[in-house]
Enzyme design. Structure first.
Site, mmCIF file in Angstrom:
data_model
loop_
_atom_site.group_PDB
_atom_site.id
_atom_site.type_symbol
_atom_site.label_atom_id
_atom_site.label_comp_id
_atom_site.label_asym_id
_atom_site.label_seq_id
_atom_site.Cartn_x
_atom_site.Cartn_y
_atom_site.Cartn_z
ATOM 1 N N CYS A 1 0.827 -1.211 0.000
ATOM 2 C CA CYS A 1 0.000 0.000 0.000
ATOM 3 C C CYS A 1 0.859 1.258 0.000
ATOM 4 O O CYS A 1 0.396 2.336 -0.367
ATOM 5 C CB CYS A 1 -0.890 0.088 1.232
ATOM 6 S SG CYS A 1 -1.787 -1.401 1.585
ATOM 7 N N CYS B 1 -3.958 8.306 5.921
ATOM 8 C CA CYS B 1 -2.778 8.253 6.786
ATOM 9 C C CYS B 1 -3.164 8.476 8.242
ATOM 10 O O CYS B 1 -2.581 7.888 9.157
ATOM 11 C CB CYS B 1 -1.761 9.311 6.375
ATOM 12 S SG CYS B 1 -1.056 8.983 4.752
#
Ligand code: PLP
Ligand code: PLP
Lengths: 403, 145, 403, 145
Positions: D36, D105
């Site tokens: 990812c 994030c």
């Protein structure tokens, strides 16, 4: 002034509907983005962030000026691209629902030829008639809408005859039927107040070079939620809907130009008065002339007059020798011999359509410019008539030529 | 794209030679029509098969006026036989070229000359032994593109 | 220099593959067309003839520089538009013959996403694999061509890894089978000699902003006789094939920029040497790094290196703080989290693809710039590795993460 | 479009707080994976259910590093219970916002904290009565768009 402009005593630019000069303020706003702030807005470093911020500031400013949200504004490379994108994009995105499009006979070629291209792809297009002033009838519009109509598109103001359509009324009718409505507002923006929410349109196109930004930049308003396919696929620019490294200087210039143009709209009353002086002056001094387009529902700077017995190109060329820049029919089609589709649609016979002159003035036009046109035009028309076999026939009392 | 005319074309457009009518012309020819956007009318004064005078009137674009003017210059003082040999190509060359979209105007000019001479033949009872060209329909004389 | 460029001791622009600064000579060539020579090339008067002549002169110059005829050059508003036009235009024009397209896995998104869009319209696309250097195998290319193949498109030089394809060989194979061949030469033009006749291609795209012209101008070479539909319908500009009032300043600028760029190609040997010094310097001082793309068949200014254990965006941001503008993957897709499709296609696993750095240098790069990069890069990589859990694992001798 | 990070993000990216390892940590959590493009590893030193020290290591973009740094700041000195209440939204707000593409994030940072605390629970033999979140698959923790 370019060389050519020096030849005659005076240079009068009366072709603002074709294009305009880039204003010094717009050029000033753009320059830093050629030289210093040249970063690619998609990159990650500070140089690029400056460019990206400039693009987003421009988008926000344009959105505000049009009553839209920033994420509803997409930059294109021209009014034509915006028109193509809106029409093809909406048509292809809604193909599953139907394949019928409603438009008018007097659209700009960027819409009209796009509709023709879609017809070849299997779409069906209704081209609405207009009345002798160039107006679309809302009732006819309503009747033309069908259950398989997936797009309606009518221009805000016509580029040749300056006729202003009842867009909010048409858009409301389309909305009732849940049919997306697009308007080509290339000639309207900067000349009329334009608020997408008040108009109630789903998409709206504009072009920079009609409002003192450069040629080669445009924008398309796409209301959030409107289904549309991309015309230019590729990188993630414009939120993934229109690929191509952003033309940062022109985007900045477009925002600046629109800001100036919108602020100036109240001043256009003066332009409107000069326009009326031109129309009245020409019609009263030159026989066998008539105004094309609506007298009232008309762009503030548009004058379009048909002179019998003469042809437009030679008229424009002689005006050029006298220092007057004007046009006949739409600039885009002067290379072709077809008479203007707009003039034919408002009912002019071919021979009269050939003899039309468009003078499009702006805030930069002066009263002296108007005087100058009114002084130079009549003898030029007279001169061309003197060498016209049609005028000769007319004077002899014969029937005017026709097929 | 703008029509980029040669200086010669602009000269013949701005100062066309032989504009006007000849009231007692020996022959008159007219080609084109207002629907297409060009009409050329040509008047000839002919003595002993020599074109001693020529005038034209044209409704049309810059190129139409310039080619009419040039064609009249090219046949003035020539015999009818010589005038019949005038080709549109010769008119174009004499004008230092024409934009492609305007070539049809030179065709029209050639045809105007032929049409006038045909009128002369008719008045003289002579047999018309050449091709008049344009049939008056746009598509025939216009090379659209 | 923009504000951001002043922060650090030195500013080194090493992202020329993303975009370039407009050169002073190009800007100078363009300026008159904003202010004085602003006529619409389609109009009839002298002001416009100047503009029209400028456009035609630019077209003739570009044609000459590419070995084409003037009427084979079409201006577009970007490389992306040229790519979209070539691919969609040729595909849709040849639909009756077949619906199969051959391309490579490492094309720019402007070609790749266009192919994806065409798949939704019913076309079938073969995406050729490339080898570990990023090269298309001509034999595989030949085998992929079918009787219903109507277009083959392989880029000349890759924007990320700089690999240069054997275009003339591929084009010859397509020609044998009478299949139109398009090449996206956006990265090649100005860096390699480009002659359309020698290459034997039917269409070729270029973009201005990679060669010191502005962002927002491109060109498409279309060999006479090539079947192609318009992408943007409307007015008669570009011989009726691409509507929109001509962006005269940028068109003039593009011709000037191409002229300068082509004249400079012999000098690029110096760039090539700096490139090699960069590559060797980085690989020898930074462990766990590898060169992406071919060592030999490579653009003169392209350096692309994968650093294990770190991620590209943070690398680029730290380089920016040190005054170095560089990129990771393609600039167009940095906003997305997908690792570069090009790096995946040459066989890098995801985690290594994430850690790639592209430095693209140009004739403006100096030896001092190279020294500066070689000085600043290693400690930055080291710093990111010091905070990387992957590097920690590696040092502990554990297996590197993978799925 | 360029990632336009706030000054706070740039500050935490350029000068990340609490980077490093704690060799004798009482808990270690790791989320994300290299496929990812982000991995966050968090080390906690816990005394009486209070986080007395925290360190992180992150492989990832600027936002990943900044959110790790901010998350460690936000839980340092807090009780475990308080730390479990840390939301990704709180991290985003403390950083004066994140670009939409980078919101994942902050989710990862929240999950790193939870994952470390789960490790602590496990070592303590306590029952894990909260949701750990990310299952290690890209699609689960990344809001692609
Ligand atoms: C190989 C390649 N093709 C196409 C493009 C698109 O060009 P533009 O940015 O002018 O749309 C680029 C650059 O972004 C490129 O590198
Ligand atoms: C009404 C209208 N629509 C569209 C266009 C096309 O705009 P552009 O020249 O920017 O392609 C024009 C002008 O040419 C116009 O007047």
């Amino acid at each position: 002034m370019a060389d050519s402009e020096k030849k005659s005593a005076r240079f009068v630019y009366a072709d603002n509907a074709a294009t305009t000069q880039v204003s010094p303020k717009v050029l000033e706003a753009m320059l830093p983005y050629f030289k210093d702030k040249y970063g690619n807005p998609s990159s990650l470093y500070s140089l690029s962030r400056e460019a990206a911020e400039a693009v987003e500031d421009a988008r926000a400013k344009i959105a505000e000026l049009l009553g839209a949200r920033p994420n509803e504004i997409y930059f294109t490379a021209s009014g034509s691209e915006a028109d193509n994108w809106a029409v093809k994009g909406a048509a292809r995105a809604n193909m599953a629902k139907g394949r019928h499009i409603v438009t008018s006979k007097i659209e700009h070629h960027a819409v009209l030829h796009t509709c023709k291209a879609l017809e070849k792809e299997g779409f069906e297009v209704t081209y609405l008639d207009v009345d002798s002033d160039g107006l679309v009838d809302p009732e006819e519009f309503r009747e033309a809408l069908r259950s398989d109509t997936i797009l309606a598109t009518v221009m805000y103001a016509n580029n040749e005859i300056g006729t202003v359509q009842p867009i909010s009324e048409l858009a409301a009718i389309a909305r009732e039927r849940k049919i997306p409505f697009f308007t080509d507002a290339v000639q309207a923006v900067g000349n009329l107040p334009v608020d997408v929410k008040e108009l109630g349109v789903d998409m709206l196109a504009l072009s920079g070079h009609k409002i003192n930004a450069p040629k080669g930049i445009g924008a398309l308003y796409i209301k959030n939620g409107t289904r549309i396919k991309s015309l230019i696929d590729g990188g993630g620019q414009e939120r993934g809907r229109r690929a191509g490294t952003e033309n940062v200087p022109y985007i900045v210039g477009l925002a600046r130009a629109l800001e100036i143009a919108v602020a100036r709209i109240p001043e256009l009353e003066r332009v409107r008065m000069m326009r009326d002086r031109l129309i009245d002056g020409i019609l009263s001094t030159i026989p066998h002339s008539r105004l094309n387009g609506s007298r009232e529902k008309r762009l503030p700077g548009n004058v379009n007059i048909a002179f019998e017995f003469i042809e437009g190109e030679s008229l424009v060329l002689l005006l050029d020798s006298a220092g007057i820049a004007a046009s006949t029919g739409s600039a885009c089609s002067t290379a072709s011999l077809e008479p203007s589709h707009v003039l034919l649609a408002i009912g002019l016979p071919h021979e009269k359509a050939h003899g039309s002159l468009r003078l499009s003035i702006s805030h930069e036009t002066t009263e002296e410019d108007v005087d100058y046109i009114l002084e130079k035009l009549p003898p030029i028309v007279e001169r061309l008539r003197a060498m016209s076999p049609l005028y000769e026939d007319f004077l002899r009392g014969k029937q005017v030529h026709s097929t | 794209m703008a029509m980029i005319y040669s200086e010669k074309v602009m000269d013949h457009f701005s100062n066309p030679r032989n504009v006007g009518e000849i009231p007692d012309a020996d022959a008159v020819g007219e080609v084109g029509n207002a629907v297409c956007g060009d009409i050329m009318k040509m008047y000839l004064k002919i003595e002993d098969d020599v074109i001693v005078d020529v005038k034209f009137k044209t409704f049309g674009c810059g190129a139409a006026i310039a080619t009419s003017s040039m064609a009249t210059e090219l046949i003035k003082g020539k015999t009818i036989k010589e005038a019949l040999e005038l080709t549109n190509k010769a008119v174009v060359e004499a004008l230092d070229g024409l934009p492609p979209a305007k070539l049809h105007c030179s065709v029209l000019a050639e045809e105007a000359v032929k049409s006038a001479i045909a009128d002369y033949y008719r008045r003289q009872g002579r047999e018309i032994d050449f091709d008049i060209g344009c049939d008056g329909h746009c598509d025939a004389c216009h090379n659209h593109h």
